[in-house]
Design a protein around this motif. Structure first.
Motif, short mmCIF file in Angstrom:
data_model
loop_
_atom_site.label_atom_id
_atom_site.label_comp_id
_atom_site.label_asym_id
_atom_site.label_seq_id
_atom_site.Cartn_x
_atom_site.Cartn_y
_atom_site.Cartn_z
N SER A 1 0.82 -1.20 0.00
CA SER A 1 0.00 0.00 0.00
C SER A 1 0.86 1.26 0.00
N LYS B 1 -9.42 -0.96 4.55
CA LYS B 1 -8.86 -0.68 5.88
C LYS B 1 -8.88 0.81 6.20
N GLU C 1 -7.22 3.07 4.96
CA GLU C 1 -5.84 3.55 5.09
C GLU C 1 -5.49 4.58 4.03
N ASP D 1 -7.13 -2.42 -4.01
CA ASP D 1 -6.27 -2.93 -2.94
C ASP D 1 -6.93 -4.21 -2.40
N GLU D 2 -6.11 -5.20 -2.07
CA GLU D 2 -6.60 -6.47 -1.53
C GLU D 2 -7.70 -7.05 -2.43
MG LIG Z 1 -1.93 -2.84 2.46
#
Ligand SMILES: [Mg+2]
Ligand SMILES: Nc1ncnc2c1ncn2[C@@H]1O[C@H](COP(=O)(O)OP(=O)(O)O)[C@@H](O)[C@H]1O
Length: 501
Positions: A134, A158, A160, A368-369
């Motif tokens: 990330s 998350k 983030e 992401d993910e």
């Molecule tokens: Mg990450």
């Protein structure tokens, strides 16, 4: 910082080491040698070092073997230093550890350069959690801003990306149970802009794009619940979508629809719908569409209730440098299927955002993910697959992060269609970045991405030594790169709060 003594050697002497333990050796102080004004180093140290106690003098020189080989053979011995390197365009990411030079990442520039074997700007990033996937993405996004790239984070599981979003002056958008944010997966998106002013041809074009996107989404949503979506279901769905929006009545401005409206249209079908879909009776229609109705119904209740079932409250700002959609509230509930479904809706929604992109409107689209989405099954994998294939046309850089290469394969049982498509997904990205991984993953990596043993060892050894170290596979070239974060980026990418706390 303590003041440094001006000595000829930066190594600590035996005396200094001893004082750490309280002891002291009787010693005659000698005046420190001042380097001459025109010479930085007072004397040249010979190959064997200085012959003096505690100065690391080598009685013999390390044997250096000389080799002679052709330029064709050298890449076998030094597989990572072959070639001329990449041009210094795009985002400066850090340095090439083998050449010592700066390393730049410019996927779109690489596509346009015929000397680099990259034909699509998609980037897959693999790495063990915490190795800096990330952080790498965030640094890349920030550094591409000055080249006019805007970023779209499709599902921040998350939360983030909120820090970098706020740092750029954009309030992140949150959706989850109990929050007021809503996203309508069947939103028109920017296609609705100036709809009335368009001629018939343009309206027909836009309509076709919309209905195709919606159908693909519904197929994915229904498919993720193991309900088959055959041409029969597809026909029913097409009818319903066209009726509800007013398209089949030739309405010039389409009516906004939502998933519950589609569900209700199936639950209380009109006689016209029943006959047009070639069912004998209403009961036949009900029996035939039970799976479809239940699958759609489950999107409007339970964990997903109030997330995707009303008109969007989010008005995206197409000009903002970053747009992020936080899903942590949903993720924190532990329902990964719900997160997957949310990601699929966002995907379709993000695709909608791109449908009207002007030429030169460049975006970085991040997933992401991504395993959370692809795990839902074959339809979810197909959606990602088609998005990745599109990037060549719309000028997007698609970033996808995974823990390990077999993540996309968890989409289905080994050998299944989903697993096969997921495996082929890996070939839709010409740029793969491999951050540190454990030994167990090494064989898998080598097998799927065609790594040599030396490259595998790089990923499991060197890359595990520090965050941001990665083997970059750019087309058929390999680079050993250390990503460097600025102090500000380090703060904005910090994800260890929970552990540190
Ligand atoms: Mg990450
Ligand atoms: N190149 C780097 N230099 C210094 N710190 C880094 C670097 N890359 C990542 N980090 C730090 O490591 C932590 C974990 O990184 P993160 O990107 O969240 O990992 P991942 O996404 O792979 O799980 C973060 O706090 C981040 O700031």
């Amino acid at each position: 910082m303590s003041p440094r003594r001006n000595t000829t050697s930066s190594a600590r002497s035996l005396d200094e080491l001893l004082t750490d333990f309280g002891g002291q050796m009787p010693r005659k102080e000698t005046a420190a040698v001042e380097p001459p004004a025109d010479k930085l180093f007072p004397k040249v140290v010979r190959a064997r070092g200085t012959r003096h106690r505690g100065h690391g003098w080598a009685p013999t020189l390390p044997p250096l073997a000389g080799y002679q080989m052709t330029s064709e053979q050298t890449p076998v011995t030094w597989p990572l230093i072959a070639g001329d390197g990449l041009p210094p365009t795009g985002a400066p990411m850090g340095f090439n550890v083998l050449s010592g030079g700066s390393f730049y990442c410019d996927p779109m520039g690489w596509v346009n350069d015929d000397n680099i074997g990259v034909t699509n700007p998609n980037v897959f990033i693999f790495g063990k959690p915490g190795r800096g996937k990330s952080a790498l993405v965030k640094a890349f996004m920030l550094r591409m801003i000055r080249f006019g790239y805007r970023s779209l984070v499709l599902g921040d599981v998350k939360d983030e990306y909120e820090d970098i979003s706020r740092a750029l002056g954009v309030e992140p958008y949150r959706i989850g149970p109990g929050l007021s944010g809503r996203i309508n997966p069947l939103d028109f998106g920017p296609l609705a802009q100036d709809w009335e002013a368009q001629d018939r041809v343009e309206c027909a074009r836009r309509g076709a794009i919309l209905f195709n996107r919606w159908l693909a989404l519904i197929r994915g949503l229904v498919g993720s619940q193991n309900v088959p979506f055959t041409p029969t279901e597809s026909r029913v769905m097409n009818r319903v979508l066209r009726d509800l929006t007013g398209w089949s009545r030739g309405q010039s401005k389409l009516t906004q629809i939502t998933i519950p409206m589609v569900w209700a249209a199936l639950d209380t079908p009109t006689d016209a719908l029943v006959t047009e879909c070639r069912y004998e009776t209403r009961q036949d229609f009900f029996d035939g569409t039970r799976g479809l109705r239940d699958a759609l119904g489950s999107l409007c209740e339970g964990e997903l209730e109030g997330l995707f079932d009303t008109a969007s409250t989010f008005q995206p700002n197409w000009r903002a440098p970053i747009q992020t959609l936080s899903l942590n509230t949903l993720h924190a509930n532990g329902n990964e299927a719900a997160v997957g479904i949310a990601l699929m809706c966002l995907n379709s929604w993000g695709q909608g955002m791109r449908e009207m992109a002007e030429p030169g409107d460049r975006r970085i689209v991040l997933r992401d993910e991504a395993w959370m989405q692809t795990r839902l099954g074959v339809e979810a994998v197909k959606t990602l697959d088609s998005n990745l294939r599109m990037s060549r046309n719309d000028g997007d850089i698609q970033l996808v992060t995974y823990h390990k290469p077999s993540d996309p394969l968890s989409a289905g049982d080994q050998g299944s269609q989903a697993a096969q498509i997921a495996k082929d997904l890996l070939h839709l990205a010409d740029v793969r970045i491999l951050l540190g991984q454990d030994d167990e993953v090494a064989a898998e990596l080598g097998h799927l991405l065609g790594l040599s043993r030396m490259q595998q060892e790089l990923v499991t050894g060197w890359a595990m030594g520090d965050k941001g170290r990665a083997l970059w596979m750019v087309g058929d070239q390999r680079y050993k790169v250390q990503t460097v974060l600025t102090p500000l980026e380090r703060r904005l990418t910090y994800t260890n709060e929970a552990i540190a706390g």
